[in-house]
Structure formats: structure tokens, C-alpha cells
Design a protein around this motif. Structure first.
Motif, mmCIF file in Angstrom:
data_model
loop_
_atom_site.group_PDB
_atom_site.id
_atom_site.type_symbol
_atom_site.label_atom_id
_atom_site.label_comp_id
_atom_site.label_asym_id
_atom_site.label_seq_id
_atom_site.Cartn_x
_atom_site.Cartn_y
_atom_site.Cartn_z
ATOM 1 N N LEU A 42 0.825 -1.260 -0.073
ATOM 2 C CA LEU A 42 -0.078 -0.008 -0.012
ATOM 3 C C LEU A 42 0.908 1.268 -0.041
ATOM 4 O O LEU A 42 0.597 2.188 -0.560
ATOM 5 N N GLN A 43 1.984 1.251 0.768
ATOM 6 C CA GLN A 43 2.819 2.466 0.859
ATOM 7 C C GLN A 43 3.539 2.417 -0.443
ATOM 8 O O GLN A 43 3.626 3.608 -1.033
ATOM 9 N N ALA A 45 2.288 1.669 -3.659
ATOM 10 C CA ALA A 45 1.768 1.991 -4.505
ATOM 11 C C ALA A 45 1.136 3.521 -4.474
ATOM 12 O O ALA A 45 0.948 4.201 -5.487
ATOM 13 N N ARG A 46 0.989 3.915 -3.207
ATOM 14 C CA ARG A 46 0.630 5.357 -3.035
ATOM 15 C C ARG A 46 2.154 6.395 -3.431
ATOM 16 O O ARG A 46 1.771 7.329 -3.929
ATOM 17 N N ARG A 47 2.962 5.762 -3.448
ATOM 18 C CA ARG A 47 4.279 6.677 -3.726
ATOM 19 C C ARG A 47 4.545 6.321 -5.174
ATOM 20 O O ARG A 47 4.738 7.368 -5.919
ATOM 21 N N GLU A 48 4.375 5.116 -5.945
ATOM 22 C CA GLU A 48 5.091 4.970 -7.075
ATOM 23 C C GLU A 48 3.737 5.075 -8.286
ATOM 24 O O GLU A 48 4.245 5.323 -9.358
ATOM 25 N N GLN A 49 2.508 5.021 -7.854
ATOM 26 C CA GLN A 49 1.471 5.040 -8.805
ATOM 27 C C GLN A 49 1.650 4.005 -9.899
ATOM 28 O O GLN A 49 1.533 4.333 -10.894
ATOM 29 N N ARG A 70 -8.351 -1.202 0.616
ATOM 30 C CA ARG A 70 -7.370 -0.122 0.866
ATOM 31 C C ARG A 70 -7.232 0.807 -0.268
ATOM 32 O O ARG A 70 -7.410 1.997 -0.224
ATOM 33 N N LEU A 71 -6.772 0.080 -1.325
ATOM 34 C CA LEU A 71 -6.411 0.793 -2.505
ATOM 35 C C LEU A 71 -7.621 1.531 -3.258
ATOM 36 O O LEU A 71 -7.501 2.843 -3.593
ATOM 37 N N ASP A 74 -8.516 4.533 -1.101
ATOM 38 C CA ASP A 74 -7.714 5.767 -1.490
ATOM 39 C C ASP A 74 -7.992 6.538 -2.804
ATOM 40 O O ASP A 74 -7.528 7.354 -2.979
ATOM 41 N N LEU A 76 -7.252 4.884 -5.682
ATOM 42 C CA LEU A 76 -6.404 4.395 -6.671
ATOM 43 C C LEU A 76 -7.137 3.087 -7.292
ATOM 44 O O LEU A 76 -7.296 1.980 -7.085
#
Length: 348
Positions: A42-43, A45-49, A70-71, A74, A76
Motif C-alpha cells: 500500500l505504501q 502503491a501510494r508513492r509509485e502510482q 484499501r487501494l 484511497d 487508486l
């Protein structure tokens, strides 16, 4: 074009295998991260998209199902392919309900992995191409919608139908699926509605029912415009104000005259400038100068788009013998210089 992929599995061997398969399958594939559980993924994915996540279902700390939830929470919406064993079918079904695009059964087969990822990559490239084409259409569709709204407001049926054909031509020339064309038609209707709303409250266009073809939507859109035209005519008592219509016709015929002033327009009509001003504002929502400028700019855009005339020649034919003045006026009205506008239209 780089296709960004995140690998998520608590088994190092599985991640190594996926890495080797994917980096060897297509030079466009780039592994932007590897995670051993959902929380770590999750961390990343949020950073790298990433464009695609390939994740196991059963993992410690946070499993694949919770990761997917969770994705989505968010916002995403990247593609997700899950890895599942034969005994995890119920989990796989639940994952599919959360918008997972596909799944890979363990033990993995190289052919299956490459085929599924290639399918998502092809979909990604097509979506990207569609987005590029759509962005190129924004300016010409907005311009066509603005012209339709203008012709509606002055109850010029031939002009309205001409601009409708122009809009239809833009949409017919695209490679979009019909759902995307209908979406663009909705955008155009919204622009037209916003153009009219301050002066003429009305009902916005809505499809009678979902699931229409683009052809049916176009017919519904045309019927909506016809309805608006008739309502505008009724509301404004069109046809009983011959004097103002004569003035409008005169302006449309003689707009190329660089010395076309209000006195020339009013000379054959026998009305005062004050009376004319109020009638013109009621009919067009614009002052004389604003209306004349609008007519000239509309014609200038037509010539820039559909002729090989040099930009200074376009200015001359639209009542602006002074080219710098034409350029300044055009940019103030349209937001682009004449050369920039022509370039955008040629690229559309």
C-alpha cells in the motif's frame, strides 16, 4: 512508453520468477517495487502510482483482499491481477468483486503470466491513445458548442444546423467507441447549456434512457436543440421585430467592412442608437461592438480552419486591415493567436 508494475507476494521465489518473466517479455515493462505484504504494498502503491499490481491473496500483516479494499478507498484505480492457489477460490471470487481484472493460478505458468499482462498493457496503451485524441478534441468541440449556443440565442436556424454538422463531423471522424462519443456529446450539450443559461433558463439535455447507440443519442441531441430553438423563438417573440433582424442581417453581410460603424447600420432603419442598443441586447445579449466582433471572430476561425489564406489575409477579410490589431483582438476573444488556433485545428 513505460508500463509500471508492482509485485506483491510473501514468497521471494514467486517475486523473482515474476520479475524475470516480465522484464524479459517486454522492454516497456518496469518493476517499480516489490512488497512482502499488503501494508508494504500500500505504501509503495501510494508513492509509485503503478499501472498494474500483481498480488498474492494470502499474506501476513495485510492480505490481498484488504490491500485491494484499501487501494480502492484511497481512490487508486490501477489494474490488479491476483495470485491464488487452488484452495483459495472463494477468496479469488471476493477479489473479483472488488474490481480485480484477472487472476493467475499457482503454480504459475509463464505463458499465462505474459498473456494476461500483455492484455492489460494493450488496454493501457489504447486508453492512453484515446485520452490523447480526446484532449485534442477539447478545443474544437468547445468552439463548436459555443457557436451552436450563439446561433441558438439569435434564433439563426441555418447557422445552428451548420454548426451541428461541424460538431457531428468532429465526433464522426474519431476512432472512439460509441460510449466515448456519447460522453463527448454530453460535454458539448453541457457547454451549450451553460452558454444559454444566464439569459435563458432551460432544461439541460438528458438521454431518454441508458444503453442508447451513438446514433440514437445524436438524434436525441438534435431534437433537444430544435426544442430550445422553438422555445427561444416563442420567448422572444421572434419574427415580430423586423427592424432588429434587418440590422443583424446587415451586420452579417457587411462585417468585412473595416469602417462598419453603428451609423451605417442604422441609416436605413430610422431608429435611434439607444433604441437599437436595447433591442440588440435583448436579442443577442451583446452590445453592437461585441456582436460585430463575435461575427468577425467566428468567420476568422472558419477561414483559419478551412482555408489556406495567410493569417493577415484572414484579418483583412474579417474587417481588420491592421494585422497586429487583428491578432490582439483574436487572442483576447479566443484565447489563442490566429497562428496557434490554426495549428490546434490542424492537429485535431
Amino acid at each position: 512508453m513505460t508500463y509500471r508494475i508492482l509485485l506483491v507476494d510473501d514468497e521471494a521465489m514467486t517475486k523473482r520468477s515474476l520479475y524475470k518473466i516480465l522484464t524479459g517479455a517486454n522492454a516497456s515493462y518496469r518493476i517499480v517495487g516489490e512488497a512482502s505484504d499488503g501494508a508494504e504494498a500500500l505504501q509503495i502503491a501510494r508513492r509509485e502510482q503503478p499501472h498494474l499490481i500483481i498480488t498474492d491473496i494470502s499474506m501476513p500483516v495485510m492480505d490481498g483482499i484488504e490491500l485491494i479494499q484499501r487501494l480502492r478507498e484511497d481512490g487508486l484505480d490501477m489494474d490488479i491481477i491476483i495470485l491464488s492457489g487452488y484452495g483459495e477460490f472463494e477468496y479469488a471470487q471476493e477479489a473479483l468483486r472488488h474490481g480485480v481484472v484477472d487472476y493467475i493460478l499457482k503454480p504459475m505458468k509463464q505463458e499465462q503470466v505474459t498473456l494476461l499482462v500483455e492484455k492489460r498493457f494493450d488496454h493501457f496503451m489504447k486508453s492512453r491513445q484515446t485520452a490523447i485524441i480526446k484532449s485534442q478534441l477539447i478545443a474544437p468541440i468547445s468552439s463548436a458548442a459555443e457557436r451552436i449556443g450563439h446561433e441558438l440565442w439569435i434564433a439563426n436556424e441555418p447557422g445552428m444546423r451548420k454548426e451541428m454538422r461541424s460538431l457531428s463531423g468532429l465526433l464522426d471522424d474519431t476512432e472512439f467507441m460509441q460510449e466515448e462519443r456519447i460522453s463527448l456529446l454530453r460535454d458539448a450539450a453541457s457547454l451549450i447549456s451553460n452558454r444559454l443559461q444566464p439569459q435563458f433558463p432551460h432544461q439541460a439535455w438528458e438521454l431518454p434512457y441508458e444503453g442508447q447507440s451513438y446514433g440514437q443519442a445524436s438524434e436525441s441531441f438534435a431534437a433537444w436543440l430544435d426544442k430550445l430553438l422553438n422555445e427561444i423563438r416563442d420567448k422572444r417573440n421572434w419574427g415580430k421585430r423586423g427592424v432588429i433582424q434587418q440590422a443583424i442581417d446587415y451586420i452579417k453581410t457587411n462585417f468585412a467592412d473595416s469602417e462598419l460603424n453603428l451609423e451605417k447600420v442604422l441609416a436605413p432603419l430610422g431608429i435611434s442608437s439607444t433604441h437599437f442598443y436595447h433591442m440588440l441586447m435583448e436579442e443577442t445579449g451583446m452590445s453592437y461592438i461585441a456582436y460585430l466582433t463575435q461575427i468577425r471572430m467566428d468567420h476568422a476561425k472558419e477561414l483559419l480552419e478551412h482555408s489556406d489564406l495567410k493569417t493577415y489575409e484572414v484579418g483583412q477579410r474579417c474587417g481588420y486591415p491592421d494585422y497586429p490589431h487583428f491578432t490582439k483582438r483574436f487572442k483576447r476573444q479566443v484565447g489563442l493567436s490566429p497562428s496557434e488556433y490554426r495549428k490546434n485545428m490542424q492537429q485535431a
